[in-house]
Write an enzyme that holds these catalytic residues in place. Sequence first.
Site, PDB file in Angstrom:
ATOM      1  N   HIS A  42      18.854  12.423  13.276  1.00  0.00           N
ATOM      2  CA  HIS A  42      19.468  11.945  12.083  1.00  0.00           C
ATOM      3  C   HIS A  42      17.947  11.363  11.616  1.00  0.00           C
ATOM      4  O   HIS A  42      17.446  11.043  12.188  1.00  0.00           O
ATOM      5  CB  HIS A  42      20.488  10.744  12.235  1.00  0.00           C
ATOM      6  CG  HIS A  42      20.737   9.876  11.837  1.00  0.00           C
ATOM      7  ND1 HIS A  42      21.036   9.901   9.748  1.00  0.00           N
ATOM      8  CD2 HIS A  42      20.006   8.048  11.997  1.00  0.00           C
ATOM      9  CE1 HIS A  42      20.955   8.816   9.822  1.00  0.00           C
ATOM     10  NE2 HIS A  42      20.398   8.191  10.488  1.00  0.00           N
ATOM     11  N   GLU A  47      30.052   6.080   4.488  1.00  0.00           N
ATOM     12  CA  GLU A  47      29.980   4.868   5.515  1.00  0.00           C
ATOM     13  C   GLU A  47      29.898   4.353   3.191  1.00  0.00           C
ATOM     14  O   GLU A  47      29.332   3.660   3.679  1.00  0.00           O
ATOM     15  CB  GLU A  47      29.471   4.291   6.001  1.00  0.00           C
ATOM     16  CG  GLU A  47      27.787   4.804   5.657  1.00  0.00           C
ATOM     17  CD  GLU A  47      26.657   4.243   7.079  1.00  0.00           C
ATOM     18  OE1 GLU A  47      26.320   3.147   6.781  1.00  0.00           O
ATOM     19  OE2 GLU A  47      25.798   5.356   7.347  1.00  0.00           O
ATOM     20  N   ASP A  89       0.813  -1.279   0.382  1.00  0.00           N
ATOM     21  CA  ASP A  89      -0.509   0.135   0.394  1.00  0.00           C
ATOM     22  C   ASP A  89       1.231   1.132   0.219  1.00  0.00           C
ATOM     23  O   ASP A  89       1.934   1.342   1.076  1.00  0.00           O
ATOM     24  CB  ASP A  89      -0.514   0.024   2.131  1.00  0.00           C
ATOM     25  CG  ASP A  89      -1.731   1.231   1.605  1.00  0.00           C
ATOM     26  OD1 ASP A  89      -1.561   2.199   0.681  1.00  0.00           O
ATOM     27  OD2 ASP A  89      -2.753   0.709   2.157  1.00  0.00           O
ATOM     28  N   CYS A 102      26.243   7.070  10.101  1.00  0.00           N
ATOM     29  CA  CYS A 102      26.040   8.378  10.111  1.00  0.00           C
ATOM     30  C   CYS A 102      26.418   9.335  10.034  1.00  0.00           C
ATOM     31  O   CYS A 102      25.842  10.239  10.575  1.00  0.00           O
ATOM     32  CB  CYS A 102      24.184   7.807   9.702  1.00  0.00           C
ATOM     33  SG  CYS A 102      23.029   6.935   8.523  1.00  0.00           S
TER      34      CYS A 102
HETATM   35  P1  HMG Z   1       9.426  -2.750   7.254  1.00  0.00           P
HETATM   36  O1  HMG Z   1       9.113  -3.768   7.637  1.00  0.00           O
HETATM   37  O2  HMG Z   1       9.571  -2.987   5.836  1.00  0.00           O
HETATM   38  O3  HMG Z   1       8.217  -1.991   7.752  1.00  0.00           O
HETATM   39  O4  HMG Z   1      10.388  -1.611   8.413  1.00  0.00           O
HETATM   40  P2  HMG Z   1       6.539  -1.427   9.026  1.00  0.00           P
HETATM   41  O5  HMG Z   1       6.244  -3.186   8.150  1.00  0.00           O
HETATM   42  O6  HMG Z   1       7.641  -1.345  10.403  1.00  0.00           O
HETATM   43  O7  HMG Z   1       6.419  -0.993   8.929  1.00  0.00           O
HETATM   44  C1  HMG Z   1       6.210   0.570   8.909  1.00  0.00           C
HETATM   45  C2  HMG Z   1       5.505   2.004   9.379  1.00  0.00           C
HETATM   46  O8  HMG Z   1       4.537   1.443   8.432  1.00  0.00           O
HETATM   47  C3  HMG Z   1       5.510   1.056  10.451  1.00  0.00           C
HETATM   48  O9  HMG Z   1       4.616   2.152  11.844  1.00  0.00           O
HETATM   49  C4  HMG Z   1       4.065   0.387   9.987  1.00  0.00           C
HETATM   50  O10 HMG Z   1       2.660   0.268  10.447  1.00  0.00           O
HETATM   51  C5  HMG Z   1       3.795   1.464   9.196  1.00  0.00           C
HETATM   52  P3  HMG Z   1       4.821   1.873  12.889  1.00  0.00           P
HETATM   53  O11 HMG Z   1       3.860   0.726  13.343  1.00  0.00           O
HETATM   54  O12 HMG Z   1       6.706   1.750  12.761  1.00  0.00           O
HETATM   55  O13 HMG Z   1       4.969   3.604  13.277  1.00  0.00           O
HETATM   56  N1  HMG Z   1       2.517   0.895   7.934  1.00  0.00           N
HETATM   57  C6  HMG Z   1       1.425   2.397   7.266  1.00  0.00           C
HETATM   58  N2  HMG Z   1       0.421   2.945   7.868  1.00  0.00           N
HETATM   59  C7  HMG Z   1       0.251   3.741   7.112  1.00  0.00           C
HETATM   60  N3  HMG Z   1      -0.932   2.943   6.084  1.00  0.00           N
HETATM   61  C8  HMG Z   1      -0.152   1.530   5.499  1.00  0.00           C
HETATM   62  C9  HMG Z   1       0.761   1.017   6.539  1.00  0.00           C
HETATM   63  N4  HMG Z   1       1.118  -0.110   6.473  1.00  0.00           N
HETATM   64  C10 HMG Z   1       2.637   0.234   7.016  1.00  0.00           C
HETATM   65  N5  HMG Z   1      -1.178   0.946   4.856  1.00  0.00           N
HETATM   66  C11 HMG Z   1      12.446  -0.855   9.038  1.00  0.00           C
HETATM   67  C12 HMG Z   1      10.566  -0.670   8.543  1.00  0.00           C
HETATM   68  C13 HMG Z   1      12.419   0.482   9.701  1.00  0.00           C
HETATM   69  C14 HMG Z   1      12.410  -1.886   9.745  1.00  0.00           C
HETATM   70  C15 HMG Z   1      12.705  -0.646   7.525  1.00  0.00           C
HETATM   71  O14 HMG Z   1      12.766   0.459   6.764  1.00  0.00           O
HETATM   72  C16 HMG Z   1      14.238  -0.611   7.646  1.00  0.00           C
HETATM   73  O15 HMG Z   1      15.292  -2.106   8.022  1.00  0.00           O
HETATM   74  N6  HMG Z   1      14.772  -0.093   7.326  1.00  0.00           N
HETATM   75  C17 HMG Z   1      17.055   0.313   6.992  1.00  0.00           C
HETATM   76  C18 HMG Z   1      17.070   0.581   8.665  1.00  0.00           C
HETATM   77  C19 HMG Z   1      16.585   1.907   9.260  1.00  0.00           C
HETATM   78  O16 HMG Z   1      16.031   2.856   8.897  1.00  0.00           O
HETATM   79  N7  HMG Z   1      17.053   1.645  10.638  1.00  0.00           N
HETATM   80  C20 HMG Z   1      16.152   2.941  11.743  1.00  0.00           C
HETATM   81  C21 HMG Z   1      17.321   3.227  12.538  1.00  0.00           C
HETATM   82  S1  HMG Z   1      18.593   2.789  12.020  1.00  0.00           S
HETATM   83  C22 HMG Z   1      19.667   4.355  11.652  1.00  0.00           C
HETATM   84  O17 HMG Z   1      18.904   5.126  11.138  1.00  0.00           O
HETATM   85  C23 HMG Z   1      20.937   4.140  11.357  1.00  0.00           C
HETATM   86  C24 HMG Z   1      20.293   3.844   9.554  1.00  0.00           C
HETATM   87  O18 HMG Z   1      20.824   5.316   9.120  1.00  0.00           O
HETATM   88  C25 HMG Z   1      22.365   3.436   9.435  1.00  0.00           C
HETATM   89  C26 HMG Z   1      23.370   4.002   9.232  1.00  0.00           C
HETATM   90  O19 HMG Z   1      23.222   5.103  11.049  1.00  0.00           O
HETATM   91  O20 HMG Z   1      24.769   4.404   9.052  1.00  0.00           O
HETATM   92  C27 HMG Z   1      19.878   3.573   9.387  1.00  0.00           C
END
Ligand code: HMG
Length: 452
Positions: free
Chosen positions: A244, A83, A31, A120
């Site tokens: 961040h 990175e 979605d 980051c």
């Molecule tokens: P996912 O499993 O694809 O998504 O991964 P989800 O199912 O958790 O959904 C995401 C959000 O969308 C949730 O909201 C859902 O409810 C919502 P939340 O419950 O979290 O508030 N959602 C909807 N909302 C409205 N309508 C809908 C709908 N469907 C779902 N229809 C995940 C999410 C973050 C795990 C993934 O994107 C990921 O692995 N990302 C990469 C890691 C990351 O960014 N982590 C963030 C913290 S670490 C960081 O910031 C460091 C980094 O920048 C690296 C560095 O430092 O070098 C990553």
Amino acid sequence: MVGVGIDAIEIHTGKLCLDLGETFAPEMGDDPDKYRKGLGLYTSSFPDSYEDIVTMGANAAHRLMKRTGRTPADIGRIDVATESAFDNSKPVSTYIAGCLEQVFETTFHHANKGERKFACIAGTQSLDDAYNWIRAGRHRGRSALVIATDTALYARGDAGEATQGAGAVAMLISEDPSLVELSPEQGYGSADETDFLKPNQQFPSVDGKRSVQVYLSRMREALQDYESVAGDTHPDDFAFIPFHTPFPGMVRKAGLLGYRHVIRDTGVEEELAAEIGRQPRPEAFDDDQTYLDAVSEYTDALKETTRYQEWYEQVIEPTLNISRYVGNWYTGSVHVARASALKHALEQDRELTGDRLLVASYGSGAQAEIHTETVQDGWKEEIAAFDIDEHLDARHDITFEEYERIHDIHNHDIKSEDVEEFTTPSDEFVFDGWGRMGERKYKFVSCKIKVI
Ligand code: HMG
């Protein structure tokens, strides 16, 4: 004591644009609201075939130096945070200096160059290095050029794929800065974590859900550590809080927990008590789980209050305006958030001189850092010169098939034959093939010509 901070800033976005709701979501069977509302992302930036971390960093730095009338003699230090580096020895800053030397008449031979790595947070660490170098009196009146540049790609099919992005932020760090002065006080939250890492591989190994929790834990520690040196913070202390921003939904979580923390024992908690009660205190509970459940219930109620929502709308939301359209830029992300907030303030005709920002940086692995910045009286001229909207609008929209192609072109493991560019470079540095020792070569293209 003369202030030290950011004198000028320029942002270079990758020149391709992927629409997450329209183009990416249907292919993933998702979605579109998962991206737009859940993660808070509309589009993301990708580098064209002739762009990489060097060209993006050099183009941002070149624009910054040209606009502020700086020459290599004014720069005593070039630090690159990334990175996405492609060499374990030669730093990206040498490549960027080499690019800039093609367009300036003098060299950077006198400048100290390096590369910073800690996921980051390395962008902010480079800022700190520059600050310390100037404060130590080693700068001989010169400024430092700090460049945060990344191509934040995930493996195809990884949950992080939706949060990709690419771009660079160049910052000039000087005494008596025009934009913001950095606080000497800092707070850290740092621990050996395996939430996101790249053990000699291009694309990260990620435990996405855990990384969210690690981000929040380290951020809480950093805020407490900051308060231990700077005193308690209050939600009304700050005009904006740039975090961040791997994706705006992450900041939504961090903003709420931060607010809950800073209103504890303040008049705001008292005012809200009639509506949602006071915050649970651990000593009032027999066991940890009951306490945590009560905290979670309080947090859910806090999120619905008008007081919190108005604060979030004013202090956090404007920091996300650019991020929603570019995705995660890793080292540059918190610096995009700061720029986004200041740009919003200028558009709203707000007076910010003397106001403070709480800047909350994070890098996986993992470390958070909090410091404050005071807005300086040159901020309006500096931000007015900022042309990020033009660059965002000029991006070329790609189809899903084109996205797949561009992901392959930037995948170091794939030797892609099809490297035709989507856009025509003009007045910018471009990748120009490989040298005899496997080094990357770059050239400056001064007007619109096809790269062959
Ligand atoms: P996912 O499993 O694809 O998504 O991964 P989800 O199912 O958790 O959904 C995401 C959000 O969308 C949730 O909201 C859902 O409810 C919502 P939340 O419950 O979290 O508030 N959602 C909807 N909302 C409205 N309508 C809908 C709908 N469907 C779902 N229809 C995940 C999410 C973050 C795990 C993934 O994107 C990921 O692995 N990302 C990469 C890691 C990351 O960014 N982590 C963030 C913290 S670490 C960081 O910031 C460091 C980094 O920048 C690296 C560095 O430092 O070098 C990553």
